[in-house]
Enzyme design. Structure first.
Site, PDB file in Angstrom:
ATOM      1  N   GLU A 197      -2.371  38.210 -11.330  1.00  0.00           N
ATOM      2  CA  GLU A 197      -1.384  38.065 -10.256  1.00  0.00           C
ATOM      3  C   GLU A 197      -0.045  37.691 -10.864  1.00  0.00           C
ATOM      4  OE1 GLU A 197      -2.068  34.729  -7.491  1.00  0.00           O
ATOM      5  OE2 GLU A 197      -3.459  33.923  -8.965  1.00  0.00           O
TER       6      GLU A 197
ATOM      7  N   LYS B 260       3.301  35.704 -11.822  1.00  0.00           N
ATOM      8  CA  LYS B 260       3.700  34.310 -12.012  1.00  0.00           C
ATOM      9  C   LYS B 260       5.103  34.213 -11.439  1.00  0.00           C
ATOM     10  CE  LYS B 260       3.841  30.862 -15.759  1.00  0.00           C
ATOM     11  NZ  LYS B 260       4.623  29.983 -14.939  1.00  0.00           N
TER      12      LYS B 260
ATOM     13  N   ARG C 116       5.863  25.010  -8.873  1.00  0.00           N
ATOM     14  CA  ARG C 116       4.445  24.908  -8.524  1.00  0.00           C
ATOM     15  C   ARG C 116       4.264  23.677  -7.653  1.00  0.00           C
ATOM     16  NH1 ARG C 116      -0.221  25.652 -12.087  1.00  0.00           N
ATOM     17  NH2 ARG C 116      -2.029  25.819 -10.698  1.00  0.00           N
TER      18      ARG C 116
ATOM     19  N   ARG D 275       4.357  19.503  -9.712  1.00  0.00           N
ATOM     20  CA  ARG D 275       3.387  19.660 -10.791  1.00  0.00           C
ATOM     21  C   ARG D 275       3.127  18.349 -11.513  1.00  0.00           C
ATOM     22  NH1 ARG D 275       3.311  23.372 -16.044  1.00  0.00           N
ATOM     23  NH2 ARG D 275       2.876  21.349 -16.948  1.00  0.00           N
TER      24      ARG D 275
ATOM     25  N   GLU E  42       3.258  28.422  -5.060  1.00  0.00           N
ATOM     26  CA  GLU E  42       4.598  28.364  -5.634  1.00  0.00           C
ATOM     27  C   GLU E  42       5.584  28.157  -4.490  1.00  0.00           C
ATOM     28  OE1 GLU E  42       4.456  28.864  -8.944  1.00  0.00           O
ATOM     29  OE2 GLU E  42       6.567  28.794  -9.506  1.00  0.00           O
TER      30      GLU E  42
END
Lengths: 537, 335
Positions: free
Chosen positions: A223, A225, A230, A250, A275
């Site tokens: 997939e 990025k 994040r 994150r 994301e």
């Protein structure tokens, strides 16, 4: 309190991360409860005493010192807390008093009102030396700023009691200062804190870079990025039936306040990994896509968000994974099952705030490689490769997830300035500012700075670079040296954006030194126009 | 009769004693100079005649090779310099040989302190409080944030860090004239008798101090150390400019310390990458400056080199007549 003051003082003068960790860990091991918990809260900015402001301190000083002497001193020192700590006139006949513990100080600060603060603070100041007053003012006004992030403090805690930092992260947001249950568990072996009903953070699963070699696409799914931040979205309903949602970054920081539009958006109790992006057209192509990272950056780091920002740059989450959903913990389940669960959940989530990170379908690895190469236009970071049977585990585990970033962009730049590093590198010039030509160098064009980097070379190369800087210095400005425009760096970077902050009008993301081109003449370095052509804002 | 004190005139490059055509601490070459002490911002070569204490002249000779025209004047000795002016050199307590200069003419008394401190210092004679009409004082640390703690506390801090860093070394940045020797002498007084290692720039001045009768114990050059290991657990002294220089790479895991009055302010220490700040100064702190003015009790105080504004304000608040002189060439030294 004396021990805490000594800790802050030591941290101020320490640049080495390891030494900071050791100092904090030693403090946490040696100090009693609840003092050490309050100290941890102070270091992670978990304390707030609304009755004490910087102006409270200034007014307190004005009653005791001539305003002209105060202003001259404040200008020189540059910090109100430190100036006040140095200038506070001690009492003429100080009777010896029993020292206050940090917990007692915190209690007294918590009890303060705007009306009682001046007298109470004065009494506390009278009991301390300059170092103690400095710690007290920093603690009371918030923002200790001794180069310790919340993450570093938690790492030091884990180190002090030999527990996993991931576990500390898990419990952290469920607890409030002075974190009694946390110390009971880590220091005294009690059962871990009860976290039911708290929207707490779970450590992220991370990926290894894909170095070389092929992977089999029947084992791994691919997939995109995406180039946002994040996040983990957590919604929990407590036993009183009240639901709460939090957004974690994150690093495990609670960034809910920065993205209020997400807090009511999740209709079910769940822990989701995705994301965070803002609406725009640069990422994800068609309508409903995301803006570039530059647009997202405008929204980061804010404690309050204006209505205008919410309207112009609304945030949404592009979902990657599900950890928990409606009471089921899916973390042990294989990725393919989690993916199916996530896909089944999507119709129940508002499309205004969520979409699904699409899988990238490819015939084979070579085909995937071609797709990745074309990804430049989509302004995304690269590909993620996830083992179809991988459980969701904290940290970086080999062979489960890979990140396969786009090859970096490269540009040849000329070194313009060099600055000394810090810590082990303090005697080397290790931070470099470099530029590109604003036209034809043979026709009198000039170099304009385009970026700064301090990584990407070996220790041996660092020595050579340092020697070059010393032998080619044109001017010195404190720790910075201007050097002859002779040396070319091949600089690698992820993307380039417009920027008003730089004279060149551009800013690079993640620039690092890829190769030192001792062989290349400076006039053959790249022009600004070449960089500008790569802007994808 | 001319106006009171018209015979003494501050100029940007020094204080002019007009009827004697003699200058005090001039920053450019003059026919005749009175020099308070050997630091570069007060003493320079090239004068026709230089009047100073014997120790200051020795320091100047070492630094500028100025032998011609040197006229030694002992502490307490009073000499006529012409134009009806007498000059007396009095101890200032700053560094070896440092002097205040008392100038007298027709019943008017002016003292130029040069740099001074009131805290005890085993390497030089203590400051002598002397009455006068005009007191021309330095103001390097002329802000109320500056209080220098007793030196014993700072030396204990240094020795404690040394014992905690036995595998490495402690590198102390200290001004090569005065500060370095004072730190060494205080370490010896505190019972530290191990070899102390020196940067090459310190050697000659340390030898001069010893020749002048200041015992400094066992000293050795870093370049003469048989190996890096020989310096483990040792104190190393270097000029502040060498702290973050390539030179320090030859030391075993050095902890960077600096002995300076500026270390009182955290930002100053962090700017220079100092891990162990030692608040040790050869200048008067705020308290010493103000109590000295009060003890000397002059009709007027002239304030020079440093933070004149705050001290001027203090004089105002305490109903003392004062003015600030703008002399060039005096900068924040690495005190």
């Amino acid at each position: 309190m004396e021990e805490f003051a000594a800790l802050l003082d030591a941290l101020v003068y320490t640049t080495s991360r390891n030494r900071k960790l050791a100092l904090i860990a030693a403090y946490l091991r040696s100090q009693p409860d609840p003092d050490r918990g309050w100290a941890l809260a102070g270091l992670t900015e978990g304390l707030n005493f609304p009755a004490v402001k910087s102006s409270t301190i200034r007014n307190l000083m004005m009653e005791r010192i001539d305003p002209v002497l105060w202003a001259l001193s404040r200008d020189f020192v540059g910090d109100t807390a430190e100036t006040a700590s140095l200038l506070w006139p001690g009492p003429e006949d100080a009777a010896p008093q029993t020292p206050l513990s940090l917990a007692e100080v915190v209690e007294r600060l918590s009890d303060l009102t705007r009306a009682t603060a001046p007298k109470e603070l004065a009494d506390l100041f009278d009991r301390k030396d300059a170092k103690g007053r400095y710690a007290l003012i920093k603690l009371a006004t918030g923002g200790i700023r001794v180069g310790v992030s919340a993450r570093l403090a938690k790492t030091a805690f884990a180190q002090a009691f030999d527990v996993a930092v991931e576990e500390v992260e898990e419990y952290w947001h469920a607890l409030v200062p002075p974190y009694a249950e946390l110390f009971d568990w880590a220091a005294d072996g009690a059962t871990p804190p009860d976290l039911a009903g708290v929207p707490r953070f779970r450590p992220f699963m991370l990926a290894h870079p894909l170095e070389d070699g092929e992977i089999d696409l029947s084992d791994y799914a691919a997939e995109w990025k995406w180039d946002g931040i994040r996040v983990q979205l957590v919604r929990t309903t407590n036993h009183e039936g009240r639901a709460e949602t939090r957004v974690y970054s994150r690093s495990g920081d609670d960034i809910s306040a920065t993205f209020p539009e997400l807090l009511g958006a999740l209709p079910v109790d769940a822990v989701l990994d995705g994301e965070l992006l803002v609406r725009g057209s640069a990422q994800g192509g068609e309508a409903g896509g995301a803006a570039s990272f530059n647009a997202l950056q405008q929204r980061l780091g804010r404690k309050t968000v204006s209505a205008k920002m919410l309207k112009e740059s609304p945030a949404f989450v592009r979902l990657y994974d599900v950890l928990l959903c409606e009471g089921t913990d899916w973390r042990e389940a294989p990725w393919k099952l989690r993916r199916a669960t996530l896909e089944a959940l999507m119709p129940h989530l508002p499309a205004s705030h969520f979409d699904l990170s699409a899988l990238v379908e490819a015939d084979d690895f070579a085909h995937l490689a071609r797709i990745r190469e074309s990804a430049r236009d989509a302004a995304i970071e690269g590909l993620m490769l996830k083992h179809r049977d991988s459980p969701y585990v904290a940290g970086r585990k080999a062979a489960l997830w890979y990140k396969w970033k786009r090859d970096p962009l490269l540009v040849d730049c000329v070194v313009m300035y060099a600055q000394r590093g810090s810590g082990k590198r303090s005697s080397f010039h290790s931070d470099f500012t470099f530029g590109c030509w604003d036209g034809d160098p043979d026709a009198g064009a000039e170099l304009l700075p385009v970026g700064k980097a301090y990584t990407g070379f070996t220790d041996a190369e660092l020595k050579q670079l340092d020697k070059f800087v010393r032998q080619n210095t044109l001017n010195r400005f404190g720790p910075v040296r201007e050097v002859k425009r002779e040396l070319v760096f091949e600089v690698a970077f992820d993307s380039v954006h417009t920027s008003k902050r730089h004279k060149s009008g551009i800013a690079m993301r993640f620039p690092r030194i890829h190769r030192i081109r001792w062989d290349k003449p400076a006039h053959e370095a790249d022009k600004i126009a070449a960089l500008r052509a790569l802007i994808k804002d | 009769m001319s106006a009171p004190f018209a015979w003494i005139r501050p100029e940007p490059w020094g204080i002019h004693i007009v009827p004697a055509d003699t200058w005090v601490d001039p920053s450019r070459a003059v026919p005749r100079a009175l020099v308070t002490h050997g630091h570069a911002d007060h003493a320079r070569g090239g004068h026709g005649e230089t009047l100073a204490t014997p120790a200051t002249l020795a320091i100047m000779q070492l630094r500028y090779n100025t032998q011609a025209g040197a006229v030694p004047v002992d502490y307490g000795e009073s000499i006529a310099i012409g134009g009806g002016v007498r000059a007396t050199f009095l101890p200032a307590g700053h560094v070896l040989g440092s002097a205040q200069i008392l100038l007298e003419r027709a019943g008017e008394r002016v003292i130029i302190t040069g740099d001074y401190k009131r805290a005890p210092d085993p390497t030089c004679a203590p400051f002598a409080v002397t009455p006068c009409d005009i007191f021309i004082t330095e103001a390097t640390f002329g802000l109320p944030v500056f209080t220098h703690p007793p030196i014993g506390e700072e030396i204990s801090k240094l020795l404690k860090s040394l014992s905690e860093n036995a595998e490495g070394s402690v590198l102390v940045g200290a001004y090569a004239l005065g500060k370095a020797q004072r730190v060494i002498a205080e370490l010896r007084a505190a019972g530290h008798h191990d070899t102390i290692f020196l940067h090459g720039a310190m050697e000659a001045m340390c030898r001069l101090y010893e020749e002048q009768g200041v015992a400094l114990g066992d000293l050795r050059l870093v370049s003469d150390a048989p190996s890096k290991d020989a310096m483990r657990g040792a104190i190393v002294l270097a000029p502040p400019s060498a702290l973050n220089d390539r030179w320090s790479r030859r030391l075993p895991a050095p902890l960077t310390a600096m002995a300076s009055g500026w270390m009182r302010v955290r930002g100053r220490a962090r700017q220079r990458g100092v891990e162990l700040p030692l608040v040790i100064s050869d200048h008067a702190d705020w308290n010493e400056l103000t109590t000295t003015i009060a003890a000397v009790n002059p009709q007027e105080t002239w304030i020079t080199h440093g933070r004149e504004e705050a001290l001027l304000r203090w004089c105002q608040l305490n109903q003392r007549r004062a003015r600030a002189l703008a002399l060039v060439g005096y900068e924040d030294e690495d005190d």
